[in-house]
Structure formats: C-alpha cells, structure tokens
Design a protein around this motif. Structure first.
Motif, PDB file in Angstrom:
ATOM      1  N   SER A   7       0.812  -1.218   0.000  1.00  0.00           N
ATOM      2  CA  SER A   7       0.000   0.000   0.000  1.00  0.00           C
ATOM      3  C   SER A   7       0.847   1.269   0.000  1.00  0.00           C
ATOM      4  CB  SER A   7      -0.929   0.008   1.215  1.00  0.00           C
ATOM      5  OG  SER A   7      -0.155   0.039   2.387  1.00  0.00           O
ATOM      6  N   HIS A   8       2.150   1.145   0.228  1.00  0.00           N
ATOM      7  CA  HIS A   8       3.009   2.328   0.246  1.00  0.00           C
ATOM      8  C   HIS A   8       4.141   2.140  -0.756  1.00  0.00           C
ATOM      9  CE1 HIS A   8       4.820   5.935   1.745  1.00  0.00           C
ATOM     10  NE2 HIS A   8       5.953   5.305   1.918  1.00  0.00           N
ATOM     11  N   ARG A   9       4.273   3.086  -1.669  1.00  0.00           N
ATOM     12  CA  ARG A   9       5.326   3.047  -2.683  1.00  0.00           C
ATOM     13  C   ARG A   9       6.569   3.745  -2.158  1.00  0.00           C
ATOM     14  NH1 ARG A   9       3.178  -0.576  -6.168  1.00  0.00           N
ATOM     15  NH2 ARG A   9       1.001  -0.073  -6.467  1.00  0.00           N
ATOM     16  N   SER A  10       7.692   3.542  -2.846  1.00  0.00           N
ATOM     17  CA  SER A  10       8.907   4.229  -2.443  1.00  0.00           C
ATOM     18  C   SER A  10       8.759   5.723  -2.714  1.00  0.00           C
ATOM     19  CB  SER A  10      10.114   3.669  -3.194  1.00  0.00           C
ATOM     20  OG  SER A  10      10.035   4.024  -4.561  1.00  0.00           O
ATOM     21  N   THR A  11       9.432   6.524  -1.927  1.00  0.00           N
ATOM     22  CA  THR A  11       9.301   7.974  -2.035  1.00  0.00           C
ATOM     23  C   THR A  11       9.851   8.485  -3.356  1.00  0.00           C
ATOM     24  OG1 THR A  11       9.511   8.119   0.352  1.00  0.00           O
ATOM     25  CG2 THR A  11       9.802  10.147  -0.877  1.00  0.00           C
ATOM     26  N   GLY A  12      10.952   7.938  -3.813  1.00  0.00           N
ATOM     27  CA  GLY A  12      11.539   8.371  -5.079  1.00  0.00           C
ATOM     28  C   GLY A  12      10.612   8.112  -6.251  1.00  0.00           C
ATOM     29  N   GLU A  13      10.008   6.954  -6.265  1.00  0.00           N
ATOM     30  CA  GLU A  13       9.050   6.611  -7.327  1.00  0.00           C
ATOM     31  C   GLU A  13       7.851   7.540  -7.283  1.00  0.00           C
ATOM     32  OE1 GLU A  13       5.871   3.025  -8.143  1.00  0.00           O
ATOM     33  OE2 GLU A  13       7.707   2.560  -7.040  1.00  0.00           O
ATOM     34  N   ASP A  14       7.391   7.836  -6.088  1.00  0.00           N
ATOM     35  CA  ASP A  14       6.223   8.693  -5.914  1.00  0.00           C
ATOM     36  C   ASP A  14       6.513  10.126  -6.348  1.00  0.00           C
ATOM     37  OD1 ASP A  14       3.617   9.146  -5.278  1.00  0.00           O
ATOM     38  OD2 ASP A  14       3.888   9.034  -3.112  1.00  0.00           O
ATOM     39  N   VAL A  15       7.672  10.653  -5.999  1.00  0.00           N
ATOM     40  CA  VAL A  15       8.040  12.017  -6.391  1.00  0.00           C
ATOM     41  C   VAL A  15       8.215  12.107  -7.908  1.00  0.00           C
ATOM     42  CG1 VAL A  15       9.873  13.753  -6.229  1.00  0.00           C
ATOM     43  CG2 VAL A  15       9.041  12.629  -4.169  1.00  0.00           C
ATOM     44  N   PHE A  16       8.837  11.086  -8.508  1.00  0.00           N
ATOM     45  CA  PHE A  16       8.999  11.071  -9.962  1.00  0.00           C
ATOM     46  C   PHE A  16       7.642  11.060 -10.658  1.00  0.00           C
ATOM     47  CE2 PHE A  16       9.335   8.653 -13.939  1.00  0.00           C
ATOM     48  CZ  PHE A  16      10.172   9.509 -14.641  1.00  0.00           C
ATOM     49  N   LEU A  17       6.728  10.260 -10.167  1.00  0.00           N
ATOM     50  CA  LEU A  17       5.387  10.202 -10.742  1.00  0.00           C
ATOM     51  C   LEU A  17       4.667  11.537 -10.573  1.00  0.00           C
ATOM     52  CD1 LEU A  17       3.220   8.482 -12.117  1.00  0.00           C
ATOM     53  CD2 LEU A  17       2.449   7.813  -9.837  1.00  0.00           C
ATOM     54  N   LEU A  19       6.041  14.565 -10.401  1.00  0.00           N
ATOM     55  CA  LEU A  19       6.616  15.520 -11.349  1.00  0.00           C
ATOM     56  C   LEU A  19       6.177  15.220 -12.777  1.00  0.00           C
ATOM     57  CD1 LEU A  19      10.220  15.889  -9.907  1.00  0.00           C
ATOM     58  CD2 LEU A  19       8.334  17.513  -9.767  1.00  0.00           C
ATOM     59  N   LEU A  20       6.125  13.953 -13.133  1.00  0.00           N
ATOM     60  CA  LEU A  20       5.677  13.563 -14.465  1.00  0.00           C
ATOM     61  C   LEU A  20       4.216  13.968 -14.684  1.00  0.00           C
ATOM     62  CD1 LEU A  20       6.321  11.970 -17.095  1.00  0.00           C
ATOM     63  CD2 LEU A  20       5.384   9.975 -15.929  1.00  0.00           C
ATOM     64  N   LEU A  21       3.384  13.770 -13.682  1.00  0.00           N
ATOM     65  CA  LEU A  21       1.978  14.151 -13.797  1.00  0.00           C
ATOM     66  C   LEU A  21       1.804  15.659 -13.871  1.00  0.00           C
ATOM     67  CD1 LEU A  21       0.301  11.575 -11.422  1.00  0.00           C
ATOM     68  CD2 LEU A  21       0.083  11.708 -13.904  1.00  0.00           C
ATOM     69  N   TRP A  22       2.645  16.428 -13.150  1.00  0.00           N
ATOM     70  CA  TRP A  22       2.577  17.887 -13.246  1.00  0.00           C
ATOM     71  C   TRP A  22       2.908  18.358 -14.658  1.00  0.00           C
ATOM     72  CZ3 TRP A  22       5.110  20.375  -8.320  1.00  0.00           C
ATOM     73  CH2 TRP A  22       4.133  20.519  -7.336  1.00  0.00           C
ATOM     74  N   SER A  70      -8.078  11.703 -11.078  1.00  0.00           N
ATOM     75  CA  SER A  70      -6.827  10.939 -11.129  1.00  0.00           C
ATOM     76  C   SER A  70      -6.199  10.825  -9.741  1.00  0.00           C
ATOM     77  CB  SER A  70      -5.845  11.581 -12.113  1.00  0.00           C
ATOM     78  OG  SER A  70      -5.326  12.788 -11.596  1.00  0.00           O
ATOM     79  N   ALA A  71      -6.435  11.821  -8.898  1.00  0.00           N
ATOM     80  CA  ALA A  71      -5.913  11.758  -7.529  1.00  0.00           C
ATOM     81  C   ALA A  71      -6.568  10.628  -6.738  1.00  0.00           C
ATOM     82  CB  ALA A  71      -6.119  13.092  -6.817  1.00  0.00           C
ATOM     83  N   ILE A  72      -7.835  10.357  -7.022  1.00  0.00           N
ATOM     84  CA  ILE A  72      -8.511   9.252  -6.337  1.00  0.00           C
ATOM     85  C   ILE A  72      -7.869   7.920  -6.712  1.00  0.00           C
ATOM     86  CG2 ILE A  72     -10.700   7.995  -6.154  1.00  0.00           C
ATOM     87  CD1 ILE A  72     -12.100  10.704  -6.533  1.00  0.00           C
ATOM     88  N   GLY A  73      -7.583   7.754  -8.003  1.00  0.00           N
ATOM     89  CA  GLY A  73      -6.918   6.530  -8.442  1.00  0.00           C
ATOM     90  C   GLY A  73      -5.526   6.382  -7.867  1.00  0.00           C
ATOM     91  N   LEU A  74      -4.809   7.487  -7.766  1.00  0.00           N
ATOM     92  CA  LEU A  74      -3.468   7.446  -7.176  1.00  0.00           C
ATOM     93  C   LEU A  74      -3.530   7.111  -5.695  1.00  0.00           C
ATOM     94  CD1 LEU A  74      -1.937  10.544  -8.949  1.00  0.00           C
ATOM     95  CD2 LEU A  74      -1.219   8.173  -9.248  1.00  0.00           C
ATOM     96  N   TYR A  75      -4.555   7.588  -5.010  1.00  0.00           N
ATOM     97  CA  TYR A  75      -4.710   7.298  -3.590  1.00  0.00           C
ATOM     98  C   TYR A  75      -4.923   5.798  -3.378  1.00  0.00           C
ATOM     99  CZ  TYR A  75      -6.568   7.318   1.142  1.00  0.00           C
ATOM    100  OH  TYR A  75      -6.782   7.055   2.471  1.00  0.00           O
ATOM    101  N   ALA A  85       0.180  16.250  -4.915  1.00  0.00           N
ATOM    102  CA  ALA A  85       0.565  17.062  -6.072  1.00  0.00           C
ATOM    103  C   ALA A  85      -0.608  17.264  -7.021  1.00  0.00           C
ATOM    104  CB  ALA A  85       1.730  16.404  -6.803  1.00  0.00           C
ATOM    105  N   GLN A  86      -1.406  16.232  -7.248  1.00  0.00           N
ATOM    106  CA  GLN A  86      -2.550  16.353  -8.138  1.00  0.00           C
ATOM    107  C   GLN A  86      -3.633  17.251  -7.538  1.00  0.00           C
ATOM    108  OE1 GLN A  86      -1.237  15.576 -11.013  1.00  0.00           O
ATOM    109  NE2 GLN A  86      -3.083  14.514 -11.640  1.00  0.00           N
ATOM    110  N   VAL A  87      -3.852  17.150  -6.242  1.00  0.00           N
ATOM    111  CA  VAL A  87      -4.835  18.022  -5.596  1.00  0.00           C
ATOM    112  C   VAL A  87      -4.368  19.475  -5.663  1.00  0.00           C
ATOM    113  CG1 VAL A  87      -5.898  18.601  -3.368  1.00  0.00           C
ATOM    114  CG2 VAL A  87      -5.795  16.219  -4.124  1.00  0.00           C
TER     115      VAL A  87
END
Length: 107
Positions: A7-17, A19-22, A70-75, A85-87
C-alpha cells in the motif's frame, strides 16, 4: 503469503510520478485552453473585454475535475505524494478558472 500490492510506494518513485503528472497536467491544460480559445471569437491581437469566455473556463474547470479524479486513483494505488501534487494542481487550475469567471483575469 499474500500476493497483494504494497500500500506504500517508495518515495523516489512517488516524487517522480508526481513531477511527471505535473508536466502532463501543464501540457494538457494548455492544449485545452488553446483549443477552447480557438473555438470562440476571441482575438489575441484585438482583445475585447466583452467577449464571452464562459465556455473556455468551463472546459478548463472540467479538466481540473479530471485531475481530481486521477488523484482518487493514485490514492488507491498508494501514491501519497502524487495525490497531494494532483490536488494542488487541481486547486491551482480552479483558482485560474475562478479568476477568469469573476473578471479579474483578462486574456
């Protein structure tokens, strides 16, 4: 053993995602804005303060709703930083639309 996704992803992967979504949000938001501006009688070289921009800001606000969805799906996927970031991106888009609807923004 369980085959469930953690249920918890790595922080680096999450930050990269995030930035990519922004970047994708910015590109798609600009495309939506320019496409809807092209469908109105707005002329950038001869601005008219009385041009009806309601449809333009309505479509951009609809795009903000898609960003929130999309934020709901990411949650559900466990991407906590990307959700924030999406919110934040959706709130910035809605603030832009609010300024346009209230007349405080002239294009």
């Amino acid at each position: 053993m369980s085959d469930r996704v953690p249920s918890h992803r790595s922080t680096g992967e999450d930050v990269f995602l995030a930035l990519l979504l922004w970047v994708l949000d910015a590109i798609i938001g600009i495309v939506v804005l320019l496409t809807t501006l092209g469908s109105t009688d707005f002329n950038i070289f001869e601005p008219d303060r009385h041009a009806d921009m309601t449809s333009v800001f309505s479509y951009v606000a609809g795009f903000a709703g898609v960003v929130l969805l999309s934020a709901i799906g990411l949650y559900r996927g466990g991407h906590r930083v990307s959700v924030a970031a999406q919110v934040l991106a959706a709130m910035a888009i809605l603030a832009f639309c609010n300024a346009g609807f209230s007349g405080h923004l002239t294009l």
